[in-house]
Design an enzyme around this catalytic site. Structure first.
Site, mmCIF file in Angstrom:
data_model
loop_
_atom_site.group_PDB
_atom_site.id
_atom_site.type_symbol
_atom_site.label_atom_id
_atom_site.label_comp_id
_atom_site.label_asym_id
_atom_site.label_seq_id
_atom_site.Cartn_x
_atom_site.Cartn_y
_atom_site.Cartn_z
ATOM 1 N N PHE A 133 -61.531 -46.177 -6.137
ATOM 2 C CA PHE A 133 -61.993 -45.423 -7.315
ATOM 3 C C PHE A 133 -61.957 -46.344 -8.523
ATOM 4 C CE2 PHE A 133 -61.623 -42.731 -11.017
ATOM 5 C CZ PHE A 133 -62.482 -41.686 -10.751
ATOM 6 N N ASP A 218 -58.035 -53.858 -10.099
ATOM 7 C CA ASP A 218 -58.115 -52.682 -10.976
ATOM 8 C C ASP A 218 -56.714 -52.073 -11.030
ATOM 9 O OD1 ASP A 218 -58.292 -50.107 -11.963
ATOM 10 O OD2 ASP A 218 -60.184 -49.633 -10.975
ATOM 11 N N LYS A 247 -55.326 -46.051 -18.691
ATOM 12 C CA LYS A 247 -54.311 -44.994 -18.554
ATOM 13 C C LYS A 247 -53.066 -45.262 -19.409
ATOM 14 C CE LYS A 247 -55.820 -43.168 -14.111
ATOM 15 N NZ LYS A 247 -56.060 -41.770 -14.399
HETATM 16 N N1 PLP Z 1 -59.769 -47.145 -11.994
HETATM 17 C C1 PLP Z 1 -58.750 -46.477 -11.455
HETATM 18 C C2 PLP Z 1 -57.906 -47.130 -10.406
HETATM 19 C C3 PLP Z 1 -58.476 -45.158 -11.870
HETATM 20 O O1 PLP Z 1 -57.463 -44.490 -11.307
HETATM 21 C C4 PLP Z 1 -59.287 -44.589 -12.866
HETATM 22 C C5 PLP Z 1 -59.051 -43.200 -13.310
HETATM 23 O O2 PLP Z 1 -58.461 -42.391 -12.634
HETATM 24 C C6 PLP Z 1 -60.337 -45.335 -13.409
HETATM 25 C C7 PLP Z 1 -60.549 -46.614 -12.947
HETATM 26 C C8 PLP Z 1 -61.223 -44.772 -14.474
HETATM 27 O O3 PLP Z 1 -60.525 -44.669 -15.665
HETATM 28 P P1 PLP Z 1 -61.088 -43.701 -16.820
HETATM 29 O O4 PLP Z 1 -60.997 -42.303 -16.308
HETATM 30 O O5 PLP Z 1 -60.192 -43.972 -18.003
HETATM 31 O O6 PLP Z 1 -62.503 -44.110 -17.090
#
Ligand code: PLP
Length: 418
Positions: A133, A218, A247
């Site tokens: 994700f 990520d 986050k």
């Molecule tokens: N990458 C990861 C691993 C995430 O858990 C999330 C959100 O849950 C995102 C990217 C996307 O972040 P945002 O919701 O701040 O765009």
């Protein structure tokens, strides 16, 4: 004219319960009826210091009275301070600030593609993982491996071949002339807290070096102390070329970051930017968060709290054959085969506990990093009660409380017409 339901002024992007939260303090939230809730979601691992943490509140208050925004065309003091802190405490040399995790990942994709144009003969493909994700923009949805998104918002952005997680041979086979990078989460969060094994990460680092492609981590969910180290990569010792944060970085405010090693930093003026990026208000909050995490003993406290949570969950899992506890630090998931976990989360909500069920048989725990042992115990008590209700309770009640839920939807409860 009858007045419209007030909830209908918002686009319905999640199955939200009709609860309006008005206040938060530490691990506790209060709604507009004065009911209190123990929060083990914390904005999906966002409020790393809990609700209304004093250092962040003070930093925002102080900064709001000085300077809120001066345009990214100029330097500002808080963004310089936060960038310097991040660089000093990580394996990376330069930082670009964004407003969301997805935007930071978009930046990572663009940076890798530009590097590929310069150094790998126009290579642009980024190998990502099944069930990974990376966000909800078109490119980050395309990079994500969420099965439910396969046919959504077609056509996807091309250039994101997928491989199974923890399968090094699959990555080796997938790397070709068009490959510029491999991108993954150290622990797949939305997929139900599925860790990339340390040896696999070390193998990926070796492989990507050998094949001359970039490694992108990520750490939007795993970074900022969540797993007990400042960044999750510190467990395996694998230093990537690019890392993204979000986050917890802002402690609740919209702040994310793209970090990279100097050799990879090839953006030129005009390539990347955004009106709100790196604004002093958000970066002042981020600096207050990072300074709090760096206080000696803070991360050791996360490790201790994580171990306590793990013990409590292990005790709960003991009564459920085939259950599995996954994760690190204060990012844990409990998989309970045969248990309708969205229904459990609905019961928990009714008892004043916020819990997330990212998958039909899985509960995810991501409390504030400063959650107390007593709060963990209280959560475990309520959860034990809800699990008992699950096995013995009348199915009809659960069905009335529960509505089908997307993996990132809010608490899966519908009361009335939401
Ligand atoms: N990458 C990861 C691993 C995430 O858990 C999330 C959100 O849950 C995102 C990217 C996307 O972040 P945002 O919701 O701040 O765009």
């Amino acid at each position: 004219m009858p007045k419209k339901n007030p909830y209908q002024a918002l686009m319905q992007i999640a199955a939200r319960p009709e609860i309006v939260f008005v206040e938060g303090q530490g691990s506790w939230l209060s709604d507009s009826d004065g009911r209190r809730y123990l929060d083990f979601i914390q904005g999906w691992a966002v409020n790393c210091l809990g609700h209304a943490p004093a250092p962040v509140v003070e930093a925002i208050r102080d900064q709001a009275g000085r300077l809120i925004n001066c345009s990214p065309a100029y330097y500002n003091a808080p963004s310089l301070r936060l960038a310097e802190l991040l660089v000093r405490h990580s394996a990376f040399d330069q930082v670009f600030f964004a407003n969301s995790g997805a935007e930071a990942n978009e930046g990572a994709i663009k940076l890798a593609r530009k590097w590929g144009a310069r150094h790998r003969d126009g290579a642009f493909e980024i190998i990502t993982t099944e069930h990974g994700f990376h966000g909800r923009t078109l490119a980050t949805m395309s990079a994500s491996g969420k099965p439910q998104w396969r046919d959504l918002f077609e056509p996807k952005v091309p250039g994101f071949p997928k491989v199974p997680l923890n399968d090094l041979a699959a990555v080796e086979a997938a790397i070709g002339d068009r490959t510029v990078a491999v991108m993954l989460e150290p622990i797949q969060g939305e997929a139900g807290v599925v860790p990339a094994e340390d040896d696999y990460l070390r193998g990926l680092r070796r492989l990507t070096r050998e094949r001359g492609v970039l490694l992108i981590l990520d750490e939007i969910q795993t970074g900022m102390g969540r797993t007990g180290t400042l960044f999750a990569y510190q467990h395996s010792g694998v230093e990537a070329d690019i890392m993204t944060l979000g986050k917890g970085l802002g402690g609740g405010v919209p702040l994310a970051a793209l970090l990279a090693r100097e050799e990879v930093c090839c953006f030129e003026p005009g390539d990347q930017g955004g009106t709100f990026n790196g604004n002093p208000l958000m970066t002042a909050a981020g600096a207050a968060v990072l300074e709090s995490l760096l206080v000696p003993g803070f991360l050791a406290g996360v490790v201790d709290a994580g171990a306590h949570l793990r013990r409590r969950l292990e005790a709960l899992a003991a009564g459920h054959p085939g259950s599995e506890l996954r994760g690190r630090g204060l990012l844990l998931a409990l998989e309970l085969p045969g248990v309708d976990t969205p229904a459990v989360a609905a019961r928990a909500l009714a008892q004043g506990l916020l819990l997330n069920a990212p998958r039909p048989n899985t509960l995810r725990f991501m409390p504030a990093l400063n959650v107390s042992a007593e709060e963990i115990d209280r959560m475990a008590e309520i959860l034990a009660d809800c699990l008992q209700g699950q096995s013995g309770g009348p199915k009809g009640i659960q069905l009335a409380l529960t509505r089908a839920v997307g993996e990132s939807a809010a608490i899966p409860v519908s009361r009335g017409g939401v």
